[in-house]
Motif scaffolding. Structure first.
Motif, PDB file in Angstrom:
ATOM      1  N   THR A   1       2.299  11.352   1.323  1.00 44.06           N
ATOM      2  CA  THR A   1       1.273  10.246   0.784  1.00 44.06           C
ATOM      3  C   THR A   1       0.094  10.469   1.770  1.00 44.06           C
ATOM      4  N   GLY A   2       0.338  10.847   2.597  1.00 44.73           N
ATOM      5  CA  GLY A   2      -0.342  10.229   3.882  1.00 44.73           C
ATOM      6  C   GLY A   2      -0.885   8.359   3.998  1.00 44.73           C
TER       7      GLY A   2
ATOM      8  N   LYS B   1       1.168  -1.498  -0.238  1.00 39.74           N
ATOM      9  CA  LYS B   1       0.296   0.498  -0.329  1.00 39.74           C
ATOM     10  C   LYS B   1       1.076   1.405  -0.178  1.00 39.74           C
ATOM     11  N   ALA B   2       1.455   1.354   0.374  1.00 41.32           N
ATOM     12  CA  ALA B   2       2.935   2.247   0.754  1.00 41.32           C
ATOM     13  C   ALA B   2       3.496   2.781  -0.701  1.00 41.32           C
TER      14      ALA B   2
ATOM     15  N   PRO C   1      14.606   9.853  -1.619  1.00 41.45           N
ATOM     16  CA  PRO C   1      15.058   7.759  -1.003  1.00 41.45           C
ATOM     17  C   PRO C   1      13.084   8.176  -0.060  1.00 41.45           C
ATOM     18  N   TYR C   2      12.273   7.762   0.425  1.00 43.62           N
ATOM     19  CA  TYR C   2      11.684   7.318   1.584  1.00 43.62           C
ATOM     20  C   TYR C   2      11.255   6.241   1.731  1.00 43.62           C
ATOM     21  N   ASN C   3      11.482   6.814   3.491  1.00 44.04           N
ATOM     22  CA  ASN C   3      11.824   5.091   4.541  1.00 44.04           C
ATOM     23  C   ASN C   3      10.181   4.488   4.109  1.00 44.04           C
ATOM     24  N   VAL C   4       9.838   3.346   3.765  1.00 50.04           N
ATOM     25  CA  VAL C   4       8.902   2.367   3.870  1.00 50.04           C
ATOM     26  C   VAL C   4       9.155   1.819   5.621  1.00 50.04           C
ATOM     27  N   SER C   5       8.436   1.913   6.283  1.00 51.45           N
ATOM     28  CA  SER C   5       8.345   1.395   7.989  1.00 51.45           C
ATOM     29  C   SER C   5       7.098   1.625   8.375  1.00 51.45           C
ATOM     30  N   SER C   6       7.323   1.204   9.720  1.00 47.74           N
ATOM     31  CA  SER C   6       6.169   0.511  10.910  1.00 47.74           C
ATOM     32  C   SER C   6       6.470   1.816  12.239  1.00 47.74           C
ATOM     33  N   GLY C   7       7.933   1.968  11.834  1.00 48.83           N
ATOM     34  CA  GLY C   7       8.020   3.168  12.730  1.00 48.83           C
ATOM     35  C   GLY C   7       8.365   2.596  14.397  1.00 48.83           C
ATOM     36  N   THR C   8       8.406   1.612  14.409  1.00 49.39           N
ATOM     37  CA  THR C   8       8.825   0.636  15.719  1.00 49.39           C
ATOM     38  C   THR C   8       9.801  -0.250  15.538  1.00 49.39           C
TER      39      THR C   8
END
Length: 311
Positions: free
Chosen positions: A289-290, A221-222, A235-242
């Motif tokens: 992107t939201g 989805k990201a 670049p964009y981090n695609v992560s959960s943040g945890t």
């Protein structure tokens, strides 16, 4: 006329989940698979083609035929641990194949939005959530190959104005992933033990490392969100943040097991070099992107176990 969406590496783990997402509202999808592979998910209405991405002219000819306006470039070798023993394959699959893709686009005069799937392992490790502005210093052949892949995409944007979108994906897990990765490896072992086909021992490598783990369904989805509104060339981090300690991950899986299981460490499962802490900050991605992750981690664990119990 509907635009053509191309997914390379579509036969694999992430590709299967991306196709499931895209086929909900996309009518013209072309999926490339490597010779000798079979797709995990065929996808309703998806047109499959076998393309050897290490063949420069074959890649160009295939691009000329379909004239894609959107490309999700998933093809490549995804395993950090395997990259030490398969260094040549890793660089060919991740770097040379990407070079031929952008080279074919340039020579055909095509300028689709192209998302490439890089990795968090390009970063120099730090004991906090990583930002895209943090230094890059990969410590494995895999990470080095992915950094080179990023450079190809960024050069394509700067020199040829082909919009290259760089997704620095952190660890993503879910059904259909190879058991050579830690989470599906745990799930498969537990399912095998529950079936009475192995002794009740879970064999693990390093239990102390900490990882940012996210459901692959959130990851794809990201990718779609990036395709819609991310800025090329950054670049964009695609992560959960945890992040979670691997030992705690093991304990969570065992808590969902149907039989008692003990844990033993296996020296063969340790990597030559391992990153102790890996967590990402996805603020840039969310702002542009939201997108935010939504799938609870416990559901991912339950779905992984259910998948391997059915195999």
């Amino acid at each position: 006329m509907a635009s053509c969406v191309l997914v390379t590496g579509a036969a694999g783990f992430v590709g299967s989940h991306l196709l499931e997402l895209l086929t909900r509202d996309t009518t013209k999808i072309v999926a490339w698979q490597k010779p000798g592979t079979e797709p995990l998910v065929a996808g309703d209405g998806v047109r499959w083609a076998t393309v050897e991405m290490l063949d420069r002219e074959a890649v160009r000819a295939a691009l000329r035929t379909i004239q894609p306006e959107v490309i999700y470039h998933l093809a490549g070798l995804p395993h950090v641990g395997d990259s030490w023993g398969k260094t040549r394959d890793t660089f060919e699959g991740n770097v040379l194949a990407s070079h031929y893709l952008f080279d074919g686009l340039r020579r055909e005069g095509l300028k689709p939005r192209v998302l490439i799937t890089s990795t968090a392992f390009v970063y120099q490790p730090v004991e906090r959530a990583l930002l895209e502005s943090d230094p890059v210093c990969p410590n494995s052949p895999y990470g080095t190959s992915k950094l080179a892949q990023e450079m190809i995409a960024m050069r394509a944007w700067e020199d040829d104005r082909i919009p290259g979108l760089v997704a620095r994906a952190f660890n993503h897990i879910g059904p259909r992933q190879s058991p050579s990765f830690v989470a599906p490896g745990i799930a498969k072992q537990i399912a095998t033990i529950e079936a009475g086909l192995a002794e009740p021992v879970l064999r693990m490598g390093n239990l102390e490392s900490r990882r940012d783990l996210m459901d692959v369904r959130d990851t794809v989805k990201a990718y779609r969100a990036m395709m819609l509104s991310a800025t090329p060339g950054i670049p964009y981090n695609v992560s959960s943040g945890t992040s979670v300690i691997i030992k705690d991950l093991v304990d969570l899986f065992i808590a969902h097991a149907k039989v008692p299981i003990r844990v033993e460490q296996d020296p063969a499962k340790f990597r030559p070099v391992d990153t102790a802490f890996l967590q990402g900050d996805h603020s840039r991605l969310t702002a542009d992107t939201g997108w935010t992750p939504t799938i609870p981690f416990e559901r991912t664990v339950e779905d992984l176990l259910a998948y391997w119990r059915d195999q």
